[in-house]
Design a protein around this motif. Structure first.
Motif, mmCIF file in Angstrom:
data_model
loop_
_atom_site.group_PDB
_atom_site.id
_atom_site.type_symbol
_atom_site.label_atom_id
_atom_site.label_comp_id
_atom_site.label_asym_id
_atom_site.label_seq_id
_atom_site.Cartn_x
_atom_site.Cartn_y
_atom_site.Cartn_z
ATOM 1 N N ASN A 215 0.839 -1.201 0.000
ATOM 2 C CA ASN A 215 0.000 0.000 0.000
ATOM 3 C C ASN A 215 0.880 1.260 0.000
ATOM 4 N N HIS A 237 -0.732 2.027 6.953
ATOM 5 C CA HIS A 237 -1.697 1.164 6.256
ATOM 6 C C HIS A 237 -2.864 0.843 7.184
ATOM 7 N N SER A 250 -8.855 -0.711 1.777
ATOM 8 C CA SER A 250 -7.526 -0.325 2.255
ATOM 9 C C SER A 250 -7.380 1.194 2.192
#
Ligand SMILES: C[S@@+](CC[C@H](N)C(=O)[O-])C[C@H]1O[C@@H](n2cnc3c(N)ncnc32)[C@H](O)[C@@H]1O
Length: 321
Positions: A215, A237, A250
């Motif tokens: 990410n 994250h 996410s």
């Protein structure tokens, strides 16, 4: 103010996402060279059950899958959208080739690295396979395909790629596909199913830190390609799962109030402490949701292939007549 020209889709989409009220970045940009490597680490960790499930389905049901693919026409073309490293697809390709099936394989991926590596791997691992690798955004390439009427096409969309789309985007995607498909063509899609939320959370927020690195790599990519100064240590994250809707999302959360300069975009982006950038949707399904999606998109389910834990479903669809 200095006038700048936005050169690439990545620059344009980054500007749009980071200047919007609720900040977001598109998950399709995860896969630069570094991102593609981190994704391989994710696929190999035990918590990322998706890989094992699809491997199990292909290993145990490859003959059943072949029978369906070759049912009406023994000669076919497999077109894989977002093929990545083709780890799981290789099982089917090897089996089909051993079975002397008459087919060719066209993997498409936005990552140049992924396509080049896959084509080289296939030359070594599945010799004799007819491969035609294509680099680009599948939304752009699909319309250019030579969907001539007589060769059956099977569109592979594996590994829960479909989960990155919300419902409207899924419908748009299947509608776009339908316009280029012929009556004998099929689509074969991987769906990650709803399950114990702990299992899902561990896959997307793992103890090894691979999903976090994946990410955060988006910010490093913006630094590298758009001359920005994101301090990745100032972002964290975050994974959120809603068992009711099946949406796993996410985010990157700004740990402090900060500003980031993106020189190629001539922009300064401000973040409040706790402000989030939405980076990826990973939708989970149940059988009713898959059925609804097929019906609303103008397809009907031919057959669902599932693993023994029913964690994952590869669903084969026909155009509705
Ligand atoms: C989650 S990975 C899955 C890879 C593989 N299908 C699997 O199941 O292991 C997604 C892949 O899709 C590619 N991708 C994402 N968005 C894309 C797009 N719009 N056009 C082409 N490829 C894309 C990425 O580069 C990446 O290799």
């Amino acid at each position: 103010m200095e006038q700048i020209t936005i050169q690439t889709d990545f620059a344009k989409d980054t500007l749009e996402g980071l200047s919007s009220r609720a900040k977001y970045l598109s998950s399709k940009y995860f896969y630069d060279e570094r991102g593609s490597k981190i994704f391989q680490d994710i696929m190999h960790m035990p918590e990322y059950y998706l890989t094992d499930c699809e491997l199990e389905i292909f290993n145990t049901q490859k003959q059943g899958i072949y029978n369906e693919f070759a049912r009406q026409q023994a000669h076919f073309e497999l077109i894989e959208l977002g093929a990545g490293d083709g780890l799981k697809t290789k099982i089917l390709l090897s089996h089909f080739l051993n079975y002397k099936a008459d087919f060719k394989y066209t993997p498409i991926d936005i990552s140049e690295e992924a396509v080049k590596n896959l084509v080289t791997d296939l030359e070594n691992e599945v010799p004799g396979l007819h491969v035609n690798g294509q680099i680009g955004d599948y939304f752009d390439l699909i319309d250019d395909f030579n969907f001539n009427g007589h060769i059956k096409k099977i569109i592979l969309f594996l590994g829960s790629n479909i989960g990155n789309f919300n419902e409207q985007k899924s419908l748009d995607f299947f509608n776009q596909l339908r316009t280029v498909l012929n009556p004998q063509d099929q689509v074969f899609i991987g769906f990650d199913m709803k399950k114990d939320p702990d299992v899902i959370m561990k896959a997307y927020n793992d103890p090894h830190g691979h999903t976090a690195a994946f990410n955060l790599n988006l910010l490093r990519r913006i630094n590298d390609e758009l001359d920005a100064d994101f301090e990745t240590k100032n972002f964290k994250h975050q994974e959120v799962y809603d068992p009711q809707t099946g949406a796993a999302k996410s985010y990157l959360v700004s740990q402090i109030k900060q500003k980031v300069i993106i020189r190629n975009l001539n922009q300064t982006i401000w973040f409040k402490a706790g402000e989030r950038i939405f980076t990826e949707m990973s939708q989970k399904y149940d059988l009713n949701m898959i059925n609804d999606l097929a019906t609303k998109s103008g397809f009907s389910i031919v057959r669902n292939f599932s693993d023994r834990r029913q964690y994952f479903v590869n669903s084969l669809w026909n155009l509705k007549s």
